[in-house]
Design an enzyme around this catalytic site. Sequence first.
Site, PDB file in Angstrom:
ATOM      1  N   CYS A  49      -7.298  13.032  -8.428  1.00 46.75           N
ATOM      2  CA  CYS A  49      -7.540  11.455  -8.688  1.00 46.75           C
ATOM      3  C   CYS A  49      -6.457  10.633  -7.739  1.00 46.75           C
ATOM      4  O   CYS A  49      -6.805   9.547  -7.242  1.00 46.75           O
ATOM      5  CB  CYS A  49      -7.619  10.756 -10.083  1.00 46.75           C
ATOM      6  SG  CYS A  49      -8.874  12.106 -10.972  1.00 46.75           S
ATOM      7  N   HIS A  56      -6.578   3.504 -11.121  1.00 54.06           N
ATOM      8  CA  HIS A  56      -7.566   4.706 -11.120  1.00 54.06           C
ATOM      9  C   HIS A  56      -8.672   4.472 -12.097  1.00 54.06           C
ATOM     10  O   HIS A  56      -8.196   4.296 -13.535  1.00 54.06           O
ATOM     11  CB  HIS A  56      -6.845   6.116 -11.025  1.00 54.06           C
ATOM     12  CG  HIS A  56      -7.940   7.011 -11.316  1.00 54.06           C
ATOM     13  ND1 HIS A  56      -8.880   7.230 -10.467  1.00 54.06           N
ATOM     14  CD2 HIS A  56      -8.280   8.301 -12.154  1.00 54.06           C
ATOM     15  CE1 HIS A  56      -9.744   8.248 -11.112  1.00 54.06           C
ATOM     16  NE2 HIS A  56      -9.153   8.868 -12.150  1.00 54.06           N
ATOM     17  N   ASN A  60     -15.735   7.855 -13.400  1.00 59.62           N
ATOM     18  CA  ASN A  60     -14.637   8.238 -12.703  1.00 59.62           C
ATOM     19  C   ASN A  60     -15.057   8.889 -11.314  1.00 59.62           C
ATOM     20  O   ASN A  60     -15.695   9.997 -11.659  1.00 59.62           O
ATOM     21  CB  ASN A  60     -13.947   9.121 -13.630  1.00 59.62           C
ATOM     22  CG  ASN A  60     -12.528   9.865 -13.182  1.00 59.62           C
ATOM     23  OD1 ASN A  60     -12.402   9.517 -11.771  1.00 59.62           O
ATOM     24  ND2 ASN A  60     -11.742  10.319 -13.808  1.00 59.62           N
TER      25      ASN A  60
HETATM   26  O1  UT7 Z   1      -8.968  11.357 -13.731  1.00 61.56           O
HETATM   27  C1  UT7 Z   1      -8.729  11.691 -15.171  1.00 61.56           C
HETATM   28  C2  UT7 Z   1      -9.691  12.255 -15.791  1.00 61.56           C
HETATM   29  N1  UT7 Z   1      -9.608  12.534 -17.131  1.00 61.56           N
HETATM   30  C3  UT7 Z   1      -9.679  11.342 -18.019  1.00 61.56           C
HETATM   31  O2  UT7 Z   1     -10.191  10.289 -17.431  1.00 61.56           O
HETATM   32  C4  UT7 Z   1      -9.681  11.613 -19.379  1.00 61.56           C
HETATM   33  C5  UT7 Z   1      -9.090  10.907 -20.230  1.00 61.56           C
HETATM   34  N2  UT7 Z   1      -9.494  11.057 -21.834  1.00 61.56           N
HETATM   35  C6  UT7 Z   1     -10.314  10.221 -22.302  1.00 61.56           C
HETATM   36  O3  UT7 Z   1     -10.987   9.590 -21.559  1.00 61.56           O
HETATM   37  C7  UT7 Z   1     -11.035  10.788 -23.710  1.00 61.56           C
HETATM   38  O4  UT7 Z   1     -10.126  11.579 -24.142  1.00 61.56           O
HETATM   39  C8  UT7 Z   1     -12.479  11.024 -23.759  1.00 61.56           C
HETATM   40  C9  UT7 Z   1     -13.118   9.727 -23.411  1.00 61.56           C
HETATM   41  C10 UT7 Z   1     -12.599  12.061 -22.735  1.00 61.56           C
HETATM   42  C11 UT7 Z   1     -12.661  11.509 -25.142  1.00 61.56           C
HETATM   43  O5  UT7 Z   1     -12.401  10.638 -26.229  1.00 61.56           O
HETATM   44  P1  UT7 Z   1     -11.605  11.095 -27.464  1.00 61.56           P
HETATM   45  O6  UT7 Z   1     -11.759   9.950 -28.462  1.00 61.56           O
HETATM   46  O7  UT7 Z   1     -10.486  11.779 -27.128  1.00 61.56           O
HETATM   47  O8  UT7 Z   1     -12.670  12.068 -28.186  1.00 61.56           O
HETATM   48  P2  UT7 Z   1     -12.622  13.483 -28.432  1.00 61.56           P
HETATM   49  O9  UT7 Z   1     -12.516  14.667 -27.187  1.00 61.56           O
HETATM   50  O10 UT7 Z   1     -11.441  13.783 -29.555  1.00 61.56           O
HETATM   51  O11 UT7 Z   1     -13.936  13.794 -29.363  1.00 61.56           O
HETATM   52  C12 UT7 Z   1     -14.091  13.013 -30.315  1.00 61.56           C
HETATM   53  C13 UT7 Z   1     -15.550  13.694 -31.119  1.00 61.56           C
HETATM   54  C14 UT7 Z   1     -15.806  15.096 -31.059  1.00 61.56           C
HETATM   55  O12 UT7 Z   1     -16.574  15.596 -32.336  1.00 61.56           O
HETATM   56  P3  UT7 Z   1     -15.702  16.192 -33.583  1.00 61.56           P
HETATM   57  O13 UT7 Z   1     -15.404  17.153 -32.968  1.00 61.56           O
HETATM   58  O14 UT7 Z   1     -14.789  15.188 -33.811  1.00 61.56           O
HETATM   59  O15 UT7 Z   1     -17.021  16.297 -34.387  1.00 61.56           O
HETATM   60  C15 UT7 Z   1     -16.558  15.413 -29.757  1.00 61.56           C
HETATM   61  O16 UT7 Z   1     -17.672  16.421 -29.755  1.00 61.56           O
HETATM   62  O17 UT7 Z   1     -16.686  13.021 -30.197  1.00 61.56           O
HETATM   63  C16 UT7 Z   1     -17.626  14.044 -29.835  1.00 61.56           C
HETATM   64  N3  UT7 Z   1     -17.875  13.836 -28.251  1.00 61.56           N
HETATM   65  C17 UT7 Z   1     -19.007  12.918 -28.208  1.00 61.56           C
HETATM   66  N4  UT7 Z   1     -19.900  12.394 -28.858  1.00 61.56           N
HETATM   67  C18 UT7 Z   1     -20.956  11.936 -28.556  1.00 61.56           C
HETATM   68  C19 UT7 Z   1     -17.249  14.061 -27.156  1.00 61.56           C
HETATM   69  N5  UT7 Z   1     -17.916  13.603 -26.197  1.00 61.56           N
HETATM   70  C20 UT7 Z   1     -18.989  13.111 -26.741  1.00 61.56           C
HETATM   71  C21 UT7 Z   1     -20.238  12.169 -26.044  1.00 61.56           C
HETATM   72  N6  UT7 Z   1     -21.135  11.777 -26.926  1.00 61.56           N
HETATM   73  N7  UT7 Z   1     -20.313  11.921 -24.724  1.00 61.56           N
END
Ligand code: UT7
Length: 317
Positions: free
Chosen positions: A108, A242, A272
């Site tokens: 990135c 970014h 992104n």
């Molecule tokens: O250029 C850098 C690239 N990387 C990034 O930008 C990533 C930075 N991180 C983030 O943006 C966030 O961590 C995310 C948006 C990726 C994820 O958000 P989060 O609040 O950290 O969610 P999580 O990964 O902890 O997931 C929470 C829950 C999970 O369910 P359980 O295990 O609690 O039942 C996931 O399975 O949300 C679920 N989940 C979704 N549900 C519906 C994860 N993705 C989705 C989705 N739709 N798309």
Amino acid sequence: MKIIGTGSAIPRKQVSNDDIARFLDTSDEWIFPRTGIRSRHVITDERLEDLASQAAQSALQMAGLTVEDIDLFICSNVVNEYMTPGLSSIISAKTGLHCPCMDINCACPGFIYAMDIADSYFAAGKVNNVLVVCAEEPSKMTSWQDRSTCVLFGDGAGAAVLTLGDGLRGIKLYSEPSPDKIWEYRNLMPTPYVVKQEEDVPLQMKGREVFRFAVSTSVRDIRKLVEDAGLRLEDVDHFMIHQANMRIVDAIRSELNVDESKFHTNIYDHGNSSSASCPILLDECNRAGCFKKGDILVFSAFGAGLLSGAALLEWQI
Ligand code: UT7
């Protein structure tokens, strides 16, 4: 060096959160509040090199230069269809460039790494004009069965023409090497000595760790850059962060305690787009007339590696 031209090109196909919710267990209600993304553009019948060439031509046109004027072309890219020649050669052939070209894979922050390389060439007196193109197709790295990654990314290309000048006031690169592999391509030719059995592994990301790294590194890089330039945060007119996640941008803004209007964003309809994110945002803001001569711009980007970079520029067009 200074920036004298910007360009961008975005795939025609726009995929909304609702479109993805038709084949995955996800929803706009989950995606938008957590990321700020409503839709992203995905390459279908286009080719990445065509978008890259289009972005390059727009930037050259704005700069009032032709391909003959470019002394060095740097292409930033994470994944494309060719291993060799580099994507920079493929784009050169499309665009009619004949200068030396090179590829960098700094994820990135690639745009900022490319500007830093260009700056060294300017300082060494080796070049008068440099073209930077960041072309990315993350849609081909993610599994479209994995709701935690595919919803985050979008494809596109952004470009900038750099020339000799004193617009760049500071640049900072940083790395915190991590053994985690984000995307593994295992489909190389088999040798008689190693029998291959593994499958390719789609993009995997530790979202929360990346989130924390992004906010802390960006805040630290920006503070240091501004201080080293003898400025205060209030002196910065535009923050070009970014576009990984709106919540990351908001967290950086709140830590820096800077007015919201100074933070430009386009994540809601791009997602992104890795290293293309900063130059696409730059081009959109530039063409919308957001900048005036003498404005101070700060770029900050972070991503796989883990790598980060930040740059402080005075706008001189
Ligand atoms: O250029 C850098 C690239 N990387 C990034 O930008 C990533 C930075 N991180 C983030 O943006 C966030 O961590 C995310 C948006 C990726 C994820 O958000 P989060 O609040 O950290 O969610 P999580 O990964 O902890 O997931 C929470 C829950 C999970 O369910 P359980 O295990 O609690 O039942 C996931 O399975 O949300 C679920 N989940 C979704 N549900 C519906 C994860 N993705 C989705 C989705 N739709 N798309």
